[in-house]
Design a protein around this motif. Structure first.
Motif, PDB file in Angstrom:
ATOM      1  N   GLN A  70       1.035 -79.422  -3.235  1.00 59.27           N
ATOM      2  CA  GLN A  70       1.011 -80.083  -1.861  1.00 59.27           C
ATOM      3  C   GLN A  70      -0.132 -81.022  -1.489  1.00 59.27           C
ATOM      4  O   GLN A  70       0.345 -81.950  -0.836  1.00 59.27           O
ATOM      5  N   GLU A  71      -1.298 -80.863  -1.973  1.00 60.90           N
ATOM      6  CA  GLU A  71      -2.177 -81.739  -1.678  1.00 60.90           C
ATOM      7  C   GLU A  71      -2.183 -83.097  -2.504  1.00 60.90           C
ATOM      8  O   GLU A  71      -2.449 -84.239  -1.918  1.00 60.90           O
ATOM      9  N   LEU A  72      -1.505 -83.055  -3.661  1.00 56.82           N
ATOM     10  CA  LEU A  72      -1.231 -84.295  -4.313  1.00 56.82           C
ATOM     11  C   LEU A  72       0.266 -85.187  -3.965  1.00 56.82           C
ATOM     12  O   LEU A  72       0.170 -86.282  -4.010  1.00 56.82           O
ATOM     13  N   GLU A  73       1.068 -84.368  -3.192  1.00 55.13           N
ATOM     14  CA  GLU A  73       2.213 -85.112  -2.681  1.00 55.13           C
ATOM     15  C   GLU A  73       2.551 -84.655  -1.302  1.00 55.13           C
ATOM     16  O   GLU A  73       2.899 -83.628  -0.928  1.00 55.13           O
ATOM     17  N   GLU A  74       2.172 -85.507  -0.428  1.00 54.91           N
ATOM     18  CA  GLU A  74       2.060 -85.422   1.123  1.00 54.91           C
ATOM     19  C   GLU A  74       3.429 -84.969   1.548  1.00 54.91           C
ATOM     20  O   GLU A  74       3.665 -83.972   2.433  1.00 54.91           O
ATOM     21  N   ASP A  75       4.386 -85.338   1.043  1.00 61.28           N
ATOM     22  CA  ASP A  75       5.874 -84.957   1.678  1.00 61.28           C
ATOM     23  C   ASP A  75       6.402 -83.710   0.887  1.00 61.28           C
ATOM     24  O   ASP A  75       7.637 -83.431   1.354  1.00 61.28           O
ATOM     25  N   LEU A  76       5.623 -82.990   0.206  1.00 64.14           N
ATOM     26  CA  LEU A  76       6.234 -81.632  -0.330  1.00 64.14           C
ATOM     27  C   LEU A  76       5.930 -80.686   0.883  1.00 64.14           C
ATOM     28  O   LEU A  76       4.737 -80.047   0.954  1.00 64.14           O
ATOM     29  N   SER A  77       6.799 -80.424   1.332  1.00 61.65           N
ATOM     30  CA  SER A  77       6.805 -79.161   2.380  1.00 61.65           C
ATOM     31  C   SER A  77       7.243 -78.016   2.030  1.00 61.65           C
ATOM     32  O   SER A  77       8.421 -77.672   1.791  1.00 61.65           O
ATOM     33  N   VAL A  78       6.142 -76.994   1.801  1.00 61.68           N
ATOM     34  CA  VAL A  78       6.682 -75.602   1.447  1.00 61.68           C
ATOM     35  C   VAL A  78       6.007 -74.578   2.393  1.00 61.68           C
ATOM     36  O   VAL A  78       4.719 -74.766   2.535  1.00 61.68           O
ATOM     37  N   ASP A  79       6.665 -73.755   2.864  1.00 63.18           N
ATOM     38  CA  ASP A  79       6.143 -72.644   3.694  1.00 63.18           C
ATOM     39  C   ASP A  79       6.519 -71.333   2.796  1.00 63.18           C
ATOM     40  O   ASP A  79       7.420 -71.160   2.318  1.00 63.18           O
ATOM     41  N   THR A  80       5.272 -70.552   2.757  1.00 65.60           N
ATOM     42  CA  THR A  80       5.226 -69.225   1.978  1.00 65.60           C
ATOM     43  C   THR A  80       5.003 -68.376   3.058  1.00 65.60           C
ATOM     44  O   THR A  80       4.101 -68.349   3.741  1.00 65.60           O
ATOM     45  N   THR A  81       5.534 -67.307   2.722  1.00 65.78           N
ATOM     46  CA  THR A  81       5.330 -65.738   3.500  1.00 65.78           C
ATOM     47  C   THR A  81       5.040 -64.936   2.489  1.00 65.78           C
ATOM     48  O   THR A  81       5.860 -64.435   1.429  1.00 65.78           O
ATOM     49  N   ILE A  82       4.085 -64.043   2.592  1.00 62.84           N
ATOM     50  CA  ILE A  82       3.634 -63.198   1.621  1.00 62.84           C
ATOM     51  C   ILE A  82       4.033 -61.819   2.153  1.00 62.84           C
ATOM     52  O   ILE A  82       3.573 -61.498   3.449  1.00 62.84           O
ATOM     53  N   PHE A  83       4.841 -60.894   1.404  1.00 67.55           N
ATOM     54  CA  PHE A  83       5.143 -59.773   1.899  1.00 67.55           C
ATOM     55  C   PHE A  83       4.546 -58.665   0.822  1.00 67.55           C
ATOM     56  O   PHE A  83       4.764 -58.518  -0.360  1.00 67.55           O
ATOM     57  N   ASP A  84       3.787 -57.706   1.448  1.00 68.61           N
ATOM     58  CA  ASP A  84       3.151 -56.729   0.979  1.00 68.61           C
ATOM     59  C   ASP A  84       4.139 -55.475   0.501  1.00 68.61           C
ATOM     60  O   ASP A  84       3.771 -54.422   1.197  1.00 68.61           O
ATOM     61  N   TRP A  85       5.243 -55.636  -0.309  1.00 71.95           N
ATOM     62  CA  TRP A  85       6.093 -54.718  -0.396  1.00 71.95           C
ATOM     63  C   TRP A  85       5.778 -54.200  -1.946  1.00 71.95           C
ATOM     64  O   TRP A  85       5.973 -54.901  -2.991  1.00 71.95           O
ATOM     65  N   SER A  86       5.231 -52.972  -2.073  1.00 74.72           N
ATOM     66  CA  SER A  86       4.497 -52.635  -3.132  1.00 74.72           C
ATOM     67  C   SER A  86       4.348 -51.163  -3.506  1.00 74.72           C
ATOM     68  O   SER A  86       4.887 -50.599  -2.175  1.00 74.72           O
TER      69      SER A  86
END
Length: 357
Positions: free
Chosen positions: A27-43
């Protein structure tokens, strides 16, 4: 892109951290790469707190995401059938992720435990939603002398046809000529003969491809004796699971092998995870190999249309391994999980500078 992240148990949390750092680097290298991550503590930790591996509406929550990046599951405090059947299996089955895709590929700088086992490059297509891993059966007369258990194998024409079609489509796309089917119809005379019949019928629609059918006991021997000869292997749930781990061992270990649980129609999100488990014996020591997790991220990005980024990540992994300066213990080195992740991030930057896309 909206990605649901489930680190899980044991080393899953450790290797997932490195995969997310690779994603941040992209994402730092490619400005138009838009990724939203959500971490789920399902464990298993979540299970110990709540009695659930994931919440009642977990599948509904995941359905809002484009893909799922999964770590590993398994903890001695929780029975394995609970961790598997209350988390991984519902996701695979309810999201119709009927293709389990596992590449088996020689990597530079990695010595196979087999003699003369270089130039290995094939893919295993494992049926992922039915077969031997079906929750059909039960136990009777518990704790009595006549106690018995029945486990039913469930195979459908639709299920077999779907996985064979996926394997054949992949073979044509990547210029392969042979599809190998794993069977045991000489002894398992109902389900596996049905498997053979459905495979042969579907293969008629792909006249460009040659079908090879081997009994599973012979096939595992051929994986050892001549792994270079295989191109695409298609198998039932159980046989595919066994062959996948064997394939990973042949190329140097489970720490190198990614996988995808794929819904080809894209009605539901697909899930990508390393082949290895939670490895409780080394969890918390910071020595797990993150390559399989990072490569799984690459497969995820490729599935979502960014095959250029998939190539960057795989090339970066190969560059680090070929240089041989950073290796974790499982592949003959002494590097930490973080050191391997950092090296791959730097290689990703190098690939971008040289425009390896």
């Amino acid at each position: 892109m909206k990605i649901a992240v489930i680190p899980g148990d044991g080393i899953g949390k450790e290797v997932m951290k490195e995969a997310l750092l690779v994603l941040e680097t992209l994402q730092e290298l490619e400005e138009d790469l838009s990724v939203d991550t959500t971490i789920f503590d399902w464990s298993s930790d979540n299970y110990m707190r709540t009695g659930k591996m994931m919440p009642e509406d977990g599948l509904s929550i995941l359905s809002e995401y484009d893909a799922i990046l999964f770590g590993a599951i398994g903890d001695k405090r929780v029975p394995d059938d609970v961790t598997v059947w209350e988390l991984i299996m519902p996701i695979r089955k309810q999201f119709n992720q009927y293709v389990n895709f596992r590449p088996v590929k020689s990597l530079p700088g990695i010595t196979s435990p087999l003699v003369r086992a270089d130039n290995i490059d094939f893919a295993i297509f494992r049926e992922n939603t039915e077969g031997e891993y079906s929750n059909s059966g039960g136990r009777l007369y518990m704790d009595k002398p006549q106690e018995l258990a029945i486990q039913n194998t469930v195979m459908t024409k639709t299920g077999i046809t779907n996985i064979v079609s996926a394997a054949c489509d992949y073979a044509l796309k990547y210029g392969k000529s042979t599809v190998t089917s794993a069977t045991k119809s000489n002894a398992v005379i109902h389900t596996m003969k049905f498997w053979d019949d459905c495979v042969a019928e579907q293969m008629k629609k792909y006249p460009e491809l040659q079908l090879q059918s081997y009994y599973i006991d012979a096939l595992v021997a051929y994986f050892i004796e001549r792994p270079q000869e295989f191109e695409v292997v298609v198998a039932s749930n159980l046989f595919g699971d066994i062959l996948s781990d064997l394939g990973s061992a042949v190329i140097g270990g489970l720490g190198l092998s990614p996988s995808g649980n794929i819904n080809p129609e894209r009605i539901y999100p697909s899930m990508f995870e390393p082949v290895h488990g939670s490895a409780p014996d080394i969890a918390g020591r910071g020595i797990a190999n993150p390559i399989a997790q990072i490569w799984s991220l690459a497969l995820l990005l490729g599935h979502l249309g960014r095959t250029d980024l998939e190539k960057v990540i795989v090339t970066a992994i190969e560059q680090v391994l070929e240089a041989g300066e950073v290796k974790t213990a499982d592949i003959g080195g002494a590097a930490t999980t973080a050191e391997m992740g950092a090296a791959i991030c730097e290689a990703v930057k190098s690939c971008f500078e040289r425009r390896v896309v």
